[in-house]
Motif scaffolding. Structure first.
Motif, PDB file in Angstrom:
ATOM      1  N   LEU A 290       0.819  -1.211   0.000  1.00  0.00           N
ATOM      2  CA  LEU A 290       0.000   0.000   0.000  1.00  0.00           C
ATOM      3  C   LEU A 290       0.856   1.266   0.000  1.00  0.00           C
ATOM      4  O   LEU A 290       0.340   2.370   0.217  1.00  0.00           O
ATOM      5  N   ASP A 291       2.148   1.111  -0.239  1.00  0.00           N
ATOM      6  CA  ASP A 291       3.013   2.280  -0.285  1.00  0.00           C
ATOM      7  C   ASP A 291       2.657   3.153  -1.498  1.00  0.00           C
ATOM      8  O   ASP A 291       2.218   2.667  -2.531  1.00  0.00           O
ATOM      9  N   GLY A 292       2.847   4.453  -1.331  1.00  0.00           N
ATOM     10  CA  GLY A 292       2.482   5.384  -2.392  1.00  0.00           C
ATOM     11  C   GLY A 292       1.029   5.792  -2.352  1.00  0.00           C
ATOM     12  O   GLY A 292       0.513   6.345  -3.334  1.00  0.00           O
ATOM     13  N   ASN A 293       0.330   5.524  -1.227  1.00  0.00           N
ATOM     14  CA  ASN A 293      -1.056   5.937  -1.035  1.00  0.00           C
ATOM     15  C   ASN A 293      -1.128   6.921   0.140  1.00  0.00           C
ATOM     16  O   ASN A 293      -0.356   6.797   1.095  1.00  0.00           O
ATOM     17  N   PRO A 294      -2.052   7.868   0.121  1.00  0.00           N
ATOM     18  CA  PRO A 294      -2.187   8.826   1.238  1.00  0.00           C
ATOM     19  C   PRO A 294      -2.987   8.229   2.393  1.00  0.00           C
ATOM     20  O   PRO A 294      -4.032   8.756   2.784  1.00  0.00           O
ATOM     21  N   ILE A 295      -2.491   7.139   2.961  1.00  0.00           N
ATOM     22  CA  ILE A 295      -3.182   6.467   4.051  1.00  0.00           C
ATOM     23  C   ILE A 295      -2.190   6.207   5.176  1.00  0.00           C
ATOM     24  O   ILE A 295      -1.037   5.828   4.937  1.00  0.00           O
ATOM     25  N   ASN A 296      -2.670   6.397   6.400  1.00  0.00           N
ATOM     26  CA  ASN A 296      -1.853   6.129   7.576  1.00  0.00           C
ATOM     27  C   ASN A 296      -2.272   4.772   8.146  1.00  0.00           C
ATOM     28  O   ASN A 296      -3.341   4.640   8.749  1.00  0.00           O
ATOM     29  N   LEU A 297      -1.442   3.759   7.954  1.00  0.00           N
ATOM     30  CA  LEU A 297      -1.775   2.397   8.372  1.00  0.00           C
ATOM     31  C   LEU A 297      -1.836   2.242   9.891  1.00  0.00           C
ATOM     32  O   LEU A 297      -2.499   1.331  10.393  1.00  0.00           O
ATOM     33  N   SER A 298      -1.190   3.128  10.610  1.00  0.00           N
ATOM     34  CA  SER A 298      -1.161   3.003  12.067  1.00  0.00           C
ATOM     35  C   SER A 298      -2.512   3.337  12.712  1.00  0.00           C
ATOM     36  O   SER A 298      -2.740   3.033  13.879  1.00  0.00           O
ATOM     37  N   LYS A 299      -3.428   3.929  11.953  1.00  0.00           N
ATOM     38  CA  LYS A 299      -4.730   4.298  12.498  1.00  0.00           C
ATOM     39  C   LYS A 299      -5.685   3.107  12.605  1.00  0.00           C
ATOM     40  O   LYS A 299      -6.712   3.220  13.305  1.00  0.00           O
ATOM     41  N   THR A 300      -5.399   2.031  11.909  1.00  0.00           N
ATOM     42  CA  THR A 300      -6.304   0.862  11.927  1.00  0.00           C
ATOM     43  C   THR A 300      -5.511  -0.405  12.267  1.00  0.00           C
ATOM     44  O   THR A 300      -5.388  -1.310  11.433  1.00  0.00           O
ATOM     45  N   PRO A 301      -4.977  -0.490  13.482  1.00  0.00           N
ATOM     46  CA  PRO A 301      -4.132  -1.644  13.835  1.00  0.00           C
ATOM     47  C   PRO A 301      -4.885  -2.973  13.840  1.00  0.00           C
ATOM     48  O   PRO A 301      -4.299  -4.026  13.561  1.00  0.00           O
ATOM     49  N   TYR A 302      -6.185  -2.941  14.140  1.00  0.00           N
ATOM     50  CA  TYR A 302      -6.935  -4.195  14.194  1.00  0.00           C
ATOM     51  C   TYR A 302      -7.218  -4.775  12.806  1.00  0.00           C
ATOM     52  O   TYR A 302      -7.659  -5.912  12.684  1.00  0.00           O
ATOM     53  N   ALA A 303      -6.972  -3.990  11.778  1.00  0.00           N
ATOM     54  CA  ALA A 303      -7.215  -4.453  10.419  1.00  0.00           C
ATOM     55  C   ALA A 303      -6.183  -5.492   9.971  1.00  0.00           C
ATOM     56  O   ALA A 303      -6.381  -6.150   8.954  1.00  0.00           O
ATOM     57  N   TYR A 304      -5.088  -5.651  10.745  1.00  0.00           N
ATOM     58  CA  TYR A 304      -4.018  -6.566  10.338  1.00  0.00           C
ATOM     59  C   TYR A 304      -3.791  -7.698  11.335  1.00  0.00           C
ATOM     60  O   TYR A 304      -2.861  -8.484  11.197  1.00  0.00           O
ATOM     61  N   MET A 305      -4.639  -7.799  12.356  1.00  0.00           N
ATOM     62  CA  MET A 305      -4.413  -8.772  13.415  1.00  0.00           C
ATOM     63  C   MET A 305      -4.433 -10.219  12.911  1.00  0.00           C
ATOM     64  O   MET A 305      -3.778 -11.089  13.474  1.00  0.00           O
ATOM     65  N   CYS A 306      -5.166 -10.481  11.837  1.00  0.00           N
ATOM     66  CA  CYS A 306      -5.281 -11.859  11.340  1.00  0.00           C
ATOM     67  C   CYS A 306      -4.239 -12.207  10.290  1.00  0.00           C
ATOM     68  O   CYS A 306      -4.192 -13.345   9.818  1.00  0.00           O
ATOM     69  N   LEU A 307      -3.405 -11.233   9.929  1.00  0.00           N
ATOM     70  CA  LEU A 307      -2.440 -11.443   8.843  1.00  0.00           C
ATOM     71  C   LEU A 307      -1.099 -11.933   9.362  1.00  0.00           C
ATOM     72  O   LEU A 307      -0.682 -11.565  10.476  1.00  0.00           O
ATOM     73  N   PRO A 308      -0.374 -12.733   8.589  1.00  0.00           N
ATOM     74  CA  PRO A 308       0.954 -13.175   9.027  1.00  0.00           C
ATOM     75  C   PRO A 308       2.002 -12.058   8.962  1.00  0.00           C
ATOM     76  O   PRO A 308       3.013 -12.130   9.662  1.00  0.00           O
ATOM     77  N   ARG A 309       1.758 -11.025   8.130  1.00  0.00           N
ATOM     78  CA  ARG A 309       2.694  -9.924   8.010  1.00  0.00           C
ATOM     79  C   ARG A 309       1.936  -8.590   7.890  1.00  0.00           C
ATOM     80  O   ARG A 309       0.824  -8.574   7.369  1.00  0.00           O
ATOM     81  N   LEU A 310       2.564  -7.517   8.317  1.00  0.00           N
ATOM     82  CA  LEU A 310       1.981  -6.190   8.171  1.00  0.00           C
ATOM     83  C   LEU A 310       2.084  -5.727   6.720  1.00  0.00           C
ATOM     84  O   LEU A 310       3.038  -6.069   6.009  1.00  0.00           O
ATOM     85  N   PRO A 311       1.131  -4.926   6.263  1.00  0.00           N
ATOM     86  CA  PRO A 311       1.244  -4.361   4.904  1.00  0.00           C
ATOM     87  C   PRO A 311       2.415  -3.387   4.812  1.00  0.00           C
ATOM     88  O   PRO A 311       2.850  -2.818   5.819  1.00  0.00           O
ATOM     89  N   VAL A 312       2.902  -3.219   3.588  1.00  0.00           N
ATOM     90  CA  VAL A 312       3.959  -2.245   3.343  1.00  0.00           C
ATOM     91  C   VAL A 312       3.294  -0.913   3.018  1.00  0.00           C
ATOM     92  O   VAL A 312       2.428  -0.842   2.140  1.00  0.00           O
ATOM     93  N   GLY A 313       3.683   0.152   3.772  1.00  0.00           N
ATOM     94  CA  GLY A 313       3.083   1.450   3.525  1.00  0.00           C
ATOM     95  C   GLY A 313       3.411   2.440   4.624  1.00  0.00           C
ATOM     96  O   GLY A 313       4.262   2.169   5.487  1.00  0.00           O
ATOM     97  N   ASN A 314       2.739   3.567   4.618  1.00  0.00           N
ATOM     98  CA  ASN A 314       2.989   4.642   5.544  1.00  0.00           C
ATOM     99  C   ASN A 314       2.397   4.320   6.912  1.00  0.00           C
ATOM    100  O   ASN A 314       1.194   4.110   7.049  1.00  0.00           O
ATOM    101  N   LEU A 315       3.263   4.304   7.937  1.00  0.00           N
ATOM    102  CA  LEU A 315       2.838   3.999   9.309  1.00  0.00           C
ATOM    103  C   LEU A 315       2.879   5.245  10.196  1.00  0.00           C
ATOM    104  O   LEU A 315       2.810   5.133  11.416  1.00  0.00           O
ATOM    105  N   ILE A 316       3.010   6.387   9.622  1.00  0.00           N
ATOM    106  CA  ILE A 316       3.090   7.630  10.409  1.00  0.00           C
ATOM    107  C   ILE A 316       1.847   8.484  10.159  1.00  0.00           C
ATOM    108  O   ILE A 316       1.458   8.699   9.033  1.00  0.00           O
TER     109      ILE A 316
END
Length: 316
Positions: A290-316
Motif C-alpha cells: 500500500l506504499d504510495g497511497n495517502p493512508i496512515n496504516l497506524s490508524k487501523t491496527p486491528y485491520a491486520y491482526m489476522c495477517l501473518p505480516r503487516l502491509p507495506v506502507g505509511n505507518l506515520i
C-alpha cells in the motif's frame, strides 16, 4: 640394352594400367542387391552385334522397376491438383484452417507467419498490430505486448478452449467487451499491464493471476464484488490506477495484493480480517503493498491482526 629394357618395362606398366576397368559409384537398390545378373527381370543386353541405339534401349530396360517408377511423371488428377494448390501442414490441416500456421489475418498472412508460433504458444510482440489476430484453436499461451491494440471485442478469443494465459502488456486498450474473457474455461493468467482501461470486464472464476497495473480504472472502473467468486486467485496487481478504495471482498486464496501508487485514503477493520472473530487467521495473504497511497496504516491496527505480516506502507 639397359635403355631398351626400361622402354619395354614402361610399355608393360602402361598397358596394365590402361587395361584396368574404370568403375563408377553405383547405388544398389536393396530389392535387387543380392540377385544374380542373369535372374534380373530385365537383364542388360551385351550383344556386340546389335546397334548402339539398341544397346542403349536394352540398358534402359534393365533398370529395377522401383527406380523406373520414381522417374515416371503421371498426370495430376483433379484431386491431386486440389491438394497441391492447398498447403498442407504438419498436422494434415491446411493453412486456411487452424493448424500450425493458424488462420489468415487481416494482413493477408497466416498468424504464425506474421507472429511466432512455438508449440501451443503464440508470440506477437512488437508487430504493430492494431487488433488481436485470429489464433490457432490449440493456443494455450498468447503474448501480444508492445503493439497498438485499442479494443478487445467479444469474439477475439472465441472457441479458444485451451487458452491459459493472455498477455497484452503495453498496448492502447481502452475498451474491452464485458464477455471477452468470460467464455474461456481454462484461462488462468490475465496481464493487461500498461494500457488505458477504464472498466474491467467480467472475469472467469478460473483466474489465478491478474495484473491490470498502470491503467485508468479510477473510482468506478472495478465493479462491486468483482473478485468475490475468484476462488483460485492468488496474485492481484492493481497499481497506478488512481483507486480510492480497496476492492472488496477479496477471495481467501489471495496471496499477494499490490495497490501501491493509488489514492487510497482509508481502511476498515474488516478489510482483511473479521472484526467479530478474533480467532480468524488469514495465513495465505502474506504480501500487501500500500506504499504510495495517502493512508496512515497506524490508524487501523486491528485491520491486520489476522495477517501473518503487516502491509507495506505509511505507518506515520
Amino acid at each position: 640394352m639397359k635403355a631398351f629394357v626400361n622402354v619395354l618395362l614402361g610399355f608393360f606398366i602402361f598397358g596394365s594400367v590402361g587395361s584396368a576397368p574404370i568403375t563408377d559409384n553405383i547405388i544398389y537398390d536393396s530389392e535387387f542387391y543380392d540377385i544374380p545378373l542373369e535372374d534380373l527381370p530385365h537383364p542388360f543386353v551385351y550383344d556386340e552385334n546389335e546397334q548402339l541405339d539398341q544397346v542403349e534401349t536394352g540398358i534402359g530396360t534393365a533398370l529395377p522397376s522401383i527406380i523406373q517408377e520414381s522417374y515416371s511423371s503421371a498426370p495430376l488428377t483433379e484431386e491431386t491438383e486440389d491438394e497441391a494448390s492447398t498447403t498442407k501442414l504438419i498436422d494434415g490441416s491446411s493453412a486456411q484452417g487452424s493448424g500450425v500456421l493458424g488462420p489468415q489475418t487481416h494482413y493477408g498472412l497466416p498468424t504464425c507467419l506474421l507472429c511466432t508460433c512455438l508449440g501451443t504458444t503464440v508470440y506477437c510482440d512488437d508487430r504493430e498490430l492494431d487488433a488481436v489476430p485470429p489464433l490457432p484453436k490449440k493456443t494455450m499461451y498468447f503474448y501480444s505486448r508492445y503493439n497498438r491494440i485499442r479494443k478487445i471485442s467479444r469474439n477475439d478469443f472465441a472457441n479458444l478452449n485451451n487458452l491459459k494465459r493472455i498477455d497484452l502488456t503495453a498496448n492502447f486498450i481502452s475498451d474491452i467487451h464485458k464477455d471477452a474473457f468470460q467464455r474461456l474455461p481454462q484461462l488462468q493468467e490475465l496481464v493487461l499491464h500498461d494500457n488505458r482501461i477504464r472498466q474491467l470486464p467480467e472475469l472467469p472464476s478460473t483466474l489465478t493471476f491478474i495484473d491490470v497495473s498502470k491503467n485508468r480504472l479510477g473510482r468506478k472502473g472495478i465493479r462491486k464484488e468483482a473478485f468475490k467468486d475468484l476462488n483460485q486467485l492468488r496474485h492481484l496487481y492493481i497499481t497506478d490506477n488512481d483507486l480510492d478504495h480497496i476492492p472488496l471482498p477479496l477471495p481467501e486464496s489471495l496471496q499477494a495484493l499490490h495497490l501501491q501508487n493509488n489514492n487510497i485514503q482509508e481502511m476498515h477493520e474488516d478489510t482483511f480480517c473479521k472484526m467479530r472473530d478474533f480467532n480468524y487467521v488469514r495465513r495465505a495473504l502474506e504480501d500487501i503493498r500500500l506504499d504510495g497511497n495517502p493512508i496512515n496504516l497506524s490508524k487501523t491496527p486491528y485491520a491486520y491482526m489476522c495477517l501473518p505480516r503487516l502491509p507495506v506502507g505509511n505507518l506515520i
